[in-house]
Design an enzyme around this catalytic site. Structure first.
Site, PDB file in Angstrom:
ATOM      1  N   ASP A 237      -3.123  -1.144  -0.623  1.00 18.03           N
ATOM      2  CA  ASP A 237      -3.322   0.301  -0.799  1.00 18.03           C
ATOM      3  C   ASP A 237      -4.805   0.652  -0.655  1.00 18.03           C
ATOM      4  O   ASP A 237      -5.662   0.080  -1.332  1.00 18.03           O
ATOM      5  CB  ASP A 237      -2.842   0.731  -2.185  1.00 18.03           C
ATOM      6  CG  ASP A 237      -1.376   0.403  -2.417  1.00 18.03           C
ATOM      7  OD1 ASP A 237      -0.551   1.319  -2.317  1.00 18.03           O
ATOM      8  OD2 ASP A 237      -1.069  -0.771  -2.696  1.00 18.03           O
TER       9      ASP A 237
ATOM     10  N   ASP B 256      -6.625  -6.346   0.987  1.00 17.53           N
ATOM     11  CA  ASP B 256      -5.965  -5.543  -0.032  1.00 17.53           C
ATOM     12  C   ASP B 256      -4.969  -4.648   0.702  1.00 17.53           C
ATOM     13  O   ASP B 256      -5.041  -4.502   1.932  1.00 17.53           O
ATOM     14  CB  ASP B 256      -7.028  -4.729  -0.783  1.00 17.53           C
ATOM     15  CG  ASP B 256      -6.421  -3.788  -1.803  1.00 17.53           C
ATOM     16  OD1 ASP B 256      -5.543  -4.235  -2.571  1.00 17.53           O
ATOM     17  OD2 ASP B 256      -6.814  -2.608  -1.832  1.00 17.53           O
TER      18      ASP B 256
END
Length: 223
Positions: free
Chosen positions: A15, A13
């Site tokens: 952020d 991922d």
């Protein structure tokens, strides 16, 4: 034997896992408040909501949710405000540089799978030299579905030419672990990201948790 024997690719991922973008996300929301004569709010108020993007920022800044009459207009305004400051204060988390360097040095392809829209993901990663070695970048609008649907992760595996079962996915949100498991990947929950106080990571079903990016190297038996 490492719990991740046979892993041939690591997907992340973005952020809250690779980068701390909370200061710029919060800055965009505060710019909207200030344009309306409202005081800026502390970064700490925004941080745990940063993984939810515009939805999280607008909830904090204006107490509004999807479905509210004003939400869509505010969301588009937020997108414009955020795009103007994508990398002002956004940085990779401590240890991410060593992690990426170790993966690249071991010849292990890595990539990004995020729900962040392509209009933000592409210029942000291009502005950060550390991430130029990514083998694949899947944004929230690359496939018809976003996480927790497995489609983005399956597309990432397809692009690197590997089976999902040989990929590991690392994220800091329940949606990440749900998507990874649905795609047939092994999963790691990043505890250093944007977890809110109510997050019960033990119920997510991740194969492992890490408290710092470099801990992943031990699980992969990389120096």
């Amino acid at each position: 034997m490492t719990p991740f024997a046979g892993i041939c690719c690591v997907l992340f991922d973005l952020d809250g896992t690779l980068i701390d973008s909370a200061p710029d996300l919060a800055g965009a929301a505060n710019a909207m408040r200030e344009a309306r004569g409202l005081a800026a709010l502390p970064l700490d108020w925004y941080r745990s909501h940063s993984g939810s993007g515009a939805r999280g920022m607008l909830r904090v800044a204006f107490d509004t949710e999807p479905g509210d009459a004003v939400f869509e207009a505010l969301k588009q305004e937020f997108f414009d405000a955020y795009q103007s400051r994508l990398t002002l204060n956004t940085r990779a988390f401590d240890g991410v540089d060593r992690l990426i360097s170790a993966l690249s040095g071991a010849g292990l392809p890595w990539g990004v799978v995020t729900n962040k829209g392509q209009r933000f993901t592409v210029p942000l990663l291009q502005a950060m030299p550390l991430f130029q070695s990514a083998a694949t970048v899947i944004s929230g609008d690359t496939t018809p579905h976003a996480k927790p649907h497995p489609a983005p992760l399956l597309e990432a595996a397809r692009q690197v030419g590997l089976s999902p079962q040989s990929c590991l996915y690392v994220g800091d949100d329940l949606r990440d672990i749900q998507a990874g498991r649905a795609a047939g990947m092994r999963t790691v929950a990043a505890l250093y990201g944007y977890l809110g106080p109510s997050a019960d990571v033990g119920t997510w079903g991740a194969d492992q948790t890490i408290s710092a990016p470099e801990e992943l190297l031990k699980s992969l038996e990389l120096p």
